[in-house]
Design a protein around this motif. Structure first.
Motif: not given
Length: 76
Positions: A16-32
């Motif tokens: 689910p974390m990697l699947w959410a990454l796209t080359p055109y959108g931003d993604a932010v991951f917090n410490q948890r």
């Protein structure tokens, strides 16, 4: 080859974390979320791997060691 080329083929439930990454959108991951992202990187299929995986692991470690830090992926 673009580092996200194989991501659309990943299972959204398994990665689910990697699947959410796209080359055109931003993604932010917090410490948890960082441990979840690291776990996904460990079982990432070789076809999706590359130099970026170790770079991402190091950035994850920086976030884990800090306070109020986030890992940002900035899209195009």
């Amino acid at each position: 080859m673009e580092w996200t080329v194989g991501f659309p083929d990943l299972s959204a439930t398994e990665f689910p974390m990697l699947w959410a990454l796209t080359p055109y959108g931003d993604a932010v991951f917090n410490q948890r979320q960082i441990p979840l992202l690291l776990a996904e990187l460990e079982r990432l299929p070789a076809a999706c791997g590359g130099e970026w995986v170790e770079q991402d692991r190091e950035l994850c470690r920086v976030v884990e060691r800090g306070t109020h830090l986030y890992l940002w992926f900035v899209g195009d």
